[in-house]
Scaffold this motif. Structure first.
Motif, PDB file in Angstrom:
ATOM      1  N   ARG A 162       6.079   7.722  -0.734  1.00 27.75           N
ATOM      2  CA  ARG A 162       6.820   6.470  -0.290  1.00 27.75           C
ATOM      3  C   ARG A 162       8.430   6.455  -0.546  1.00 27.75           C
ATOM      4  NH1 ARG A 162       2.988   4.533  -5.627  1.00 27.75           N
ATOM      5  NH2 ARG A 162       1.164   4.003  -4.555  1.00 27.75           N
ATOM      6  N   ASP A 163       8.664   7.590  -0.845  1.00 28.97           N
ATOM      7  CA  ASP A 163      10.074   7.638  -1.462  1.00 28.97           C
ATOM      8  C   ASP A 163      10.689   7.650   0.122  1.00 28.97           C
ATOM      9  OD1 ASP A 163      10.113   7.666  -3.722  1.00 28.97           O
ATOM     10  OD2 ASP A 163      10.737   9.580  -4.185  1.00 28.97           O
ATOM     11  N   TRP A 208       9.328   6.358   2.848  1.00 24.23           N
ATOM     12  CA  TRP A 208       9.222   5.536   3.446  1.00 24.23           C
ATOM     13  C   TRP A 208      10.218   4.449   2.696  1.00 24.23           C
ATOM     14  CZ3 TRP A 208       8.030  -0.120   3.335  1.00 24.23           C
ATOM     15  CH2 TRP A 208       7.835  -0.387   4.254  1.00 24.23           C
ATOM     16  N   ARG A 209      10.505   3.617   1.665  1.00 24.22           N
ATOM     17  CA  ARG A 209      11.946   2.974   1.462  1.00 24.22           C
ATOM     18  C   ARG A 209      13.290   3.537   1.879  1.00 24.22           C
ATOM     19  NH1 ARG A 209       8.269   3.891  -4.073  1.00 24.22           N
ATOM     20  NH2 ARG A 209       6.873   1.625  -3.971  1.00 24.22           N
ATOM     21  N   SER A 243      -3.881   6.259  -1.267  1.00 20.22           N
ATOM     22  CA  SER A 243      -3.401   4.828  -1.197  1.00 20.22           C
ATOM     23  C   SER A 243      -4.657   3.395  -2.335  1.00 20.22           C
ATOM     24  CB  SER A 243      -3.569   3.765  -0.243  1.00 20.22           C
ATOM     25  OG  SER A 243      -2.392   4.392   1.040  1.00 20.22           O
ATOM     26  N   PRO A 254       4.417  -0.120   0.697  1.00 22.15           N
ATOM     27  CA  PRO A 254       4.411   1.164   0.078  1.00 22.15           C
ATOM     28  C   PRO A 254       4.120   0.763  -1.938  1.00 22.15           C
ATOM     29  CG  PRO A 254       6.774   0.091   0.352  1.00 22.15           C
ATOM     30  CD  PRO A 254       5.346  -0.953   0.923  1.00 22.15           C
ATOM     31  N   ASP A 255       4.274   0.065  -2.525  1.00 22.66           N
ATOM     32  CA  ASP A 255       3.949  -0.069  -3.495  1.00 22.66           C
ATOM     33  C   ASP A 255       2.750   0.141  -4.002  1.00 22.66           C
ATOM     34  OD1 ASP A 255       6.109  -0.992  -4.472  1.00 22.66           O
ATOM     35  OD2 ASP A 255       5.996  -3.023  -4.063  1.00 22.66           O
ATOM     36  N   SER A 297       0.485   2.218  -1.138  1.00 19.76           N
ATOM     37  CA  SER A 297      -0.034   2.702  -0.340  1.00 19.76           C
ATOM     38  C   SER A 297       0.976   4.047  -0.070  1.00 19.76           C
ATOM     39  CB  SER A 297      -0.006   2.450   1.220  1.00 19.76           C
ATOM     40  OG  SER A 297      -0.476   0.993   1.176  1.00 19.76           O
ATOM     41  N   VAL A 298      -0.307   5.055  -0.369  1.00 22.12           N
ATOM     42  CA  VAL A 298       0.816   6.636   0.596  1.00 22.12           C
ATOM     43  C   VAL A 298       0.452   6.734   1.955  1.00 22.12           C
ATOM     44  CG1 VAL A 298       0.278   9.380   0.336  1.00 22.12           C
ATOM     45  CG2 VAL A 298      -0.190   7.294  -1.349  1.00 22.12           C
ATOM     46  N   GLU A 354       2.682  11.713  -2.677  1.00 22.87           N
ATOM     47  CA  GLU A 354       2.409  10.508  -3.025  1.00 22.87           C
ATOM     48  C   GLU A 354       4.243  10.002  -3.067  1.00 22.87           C
ATOM     49  OE1 GLU A 354      -0.353   7.232  -5.624  1.00 22.87           O
ATOM     50  OE2 GLU A 354       0.067   9.161  -6.302  1.00 22.87           O
ATOM     51  N   ARG A 355       4.501  10.758  -4.517  1.00 21.04           N
ATOM     52  CA  ARG A 355       6.437   9.753  -4.601  1.00 21.04           C
ATOM     53  C   ARG A 355       6.893  10.571  -3.525  1.00 21.04           C
ATOM     54  NH1 ARG A 355       4.670  12.541  -9.180  1.00 21.04           N
ATOM     55  NH2 ARG A 355       5.866  14.602  -8.505  1.00 21.04           N
TER      56      ARG A 355
END
Length: 385
Positions: free
Chosen positions: A264-265, A267-268, A166, A287-288, A290-291, A260-261
């Motif tokens: 984030r994906d 969570w979104r 993060s 999330p922008d 954080s991991v 990481e990607r």
């Protein structure tokens, strides 16, 4: 475990392996050097490079990292450590391990993290350290009060068990002015199977942590092999990380961009699916930057929701029961309104890289159906559900 076993939404959390971890461990086994050695040292160098810092010290667990950080910060009997009650009990146990006293503080209900105002309201003459918990992977920025803490001789020790990778502003967590402690346990963003790391503030702290993690012995294993004796220079513990564990960590680190990607994906995707669901408020992990390590919501009648979803094969969890309500820590209990409310409402949804969009749709649908049947109403970030 391999990814071919494909855990689904019945699991709240699960490691994600990229297929190279077993090969890395096999190479260590073939080498005959299983304990702390060159592979661990390489893992330390790679993590330091990833974070953009001079040094990193690998240890046996995240709890060991917190314990060692408190020791090198000079925290001991008679001292208080400011810590949120909303954290895993390991955070508090590390404080007790050095003979200090936890000073529990409240959190922001929307993030489950402390802020600078909550911290400074709790600082006293007895305060030796502040231990912010980077809950769910979200960074805690104490830059506005760092100067005042420095003037008062108060160390900042970050419990970043959830937050490897993060960012706090432009830098990765661990590249700031705090003693930062990571966990590399089985379900963390980066796993070693088991392990942890301390990010020292100075070369002197790095040297001290390296002695402490190896029973106070000054020489490395390689150095001891070429001499008939060794020097024990201080108190120490057996907290070193093995090459077997470090090999797993190195393989994981090589793919951390994908981790990481993906996290984030996920969570979104959850956030989008939850946005139209009445009776639910998401805990914000930013999330922008954080991991994300967890996907948490707040719901009323949490225990009933938990039981129903579990009965339907949805692997929900609770992270965590507040520590100030635990029997072992009753001597330091205080009234913490937001923490106590969160303790009754938080629910961790399944969150790991094996999940698909279909899994998430199933989880959110099951949650929505129960809340609708129970007549739930929206739980606002500031209001009681």
């Amino acid at each position: 475990m391999t990814n071919s076993s494909r855990p689904d939404a019945r699991r709240n959390a699960s490691p994600y392996l990229y297929g190279e971890e077993a090969e890395a461990v096999a190479r260590v086994l073939e080498s005959g050097q299983y304990g702390h050695g060159a592979v661990t040292e390489e893992f330390e160098r790679r993590v330091a490079d990833f974070l953009g810092i001079p040094d990193a010290v690998a240890v046996a667990s995240g709890t060991a990292a917190l314990h060692l950080a408190l020791i090198v910060a000079g925290v001991g009997p008679g001292d208080e450590v400011i810590v949120p009650s909303m954290t895993f009990c390991a955070t508090v146990q590390a404080i007790l391990a050095v003979g200090a006293t936890p000073r529990f503080v409240d959190i922001e209900l929307g993030t489950l993290c402390v802020n600078d105002q909550l911290v400074m309201e709790a600082v006293s003459d007895a305060t030796a350290a502040v231990m912010p918990v980077l809950f769910g992977g979200r960074a805690v920025d104490l830059a506005a009060v760092q100067g005042e803490l420095d003037e008062r001789g108060v160390a900042v020790i970050e419990d970043a068990a959830h937050a490897f990778g993060s960012r706090n502003g432009p830098r990765r967590v661990g590249a700031g002015r705090a003693l930062t402690c990571f966990s590399f346990g089985p379900i963390k963003n980066l796993t070693c199977g088991q392990g942890g790391m301390v990010i020292p503030r100075t070369p002197e702290e790095a040297d001290a942590i390296r002695r402490l993690r190896l029973l106070g012995v000054a020489q490395s294993q390689a150095e001891r092999a070429n001499t008939t004796t060794y020097r024990v220079e201080s108190f120490g513990l057996r907290y070193q990380l093995s090459d077997l564990n470090a090999a797993v960590g190195l393989a994981q680190l090589a793919h951390f961009g994908a981790t990481e990607r993906a996290r984030r994906d996920l969570w979104r995707t959850y956030r989008s699916a939850l946005s139209s669901l009445e009776g639910v408020t998401s805990v914000d992990v930013d999330p922008d930057r954080s991991v994300p390590h967890l996907c948490q919501v707040r719901v009323k009648n949490r225990d009933a929701v938990f039981a129903r979803l579990r009965s339907q094969g949805v692997g929900v969890g609770v992270h965590y029961p507040p520590n100030h309500s635990q029997p072992a820590f009753a001597a330091w209990k205080r009234t913490l309104p937001a923490t106590e409310q969160a303790g009754q409402e938080i629910l961790s949804l399944p969150f790991h890289q094996h999940l698909t969009e279909q899994h998430i749709e199933h989880v959110v649908s099951a949650l929505g159906q129960f809340l609708k049947s129970a007549g739930g109403t929206m739980c606002s970030p500031a209001a009681s559900c």
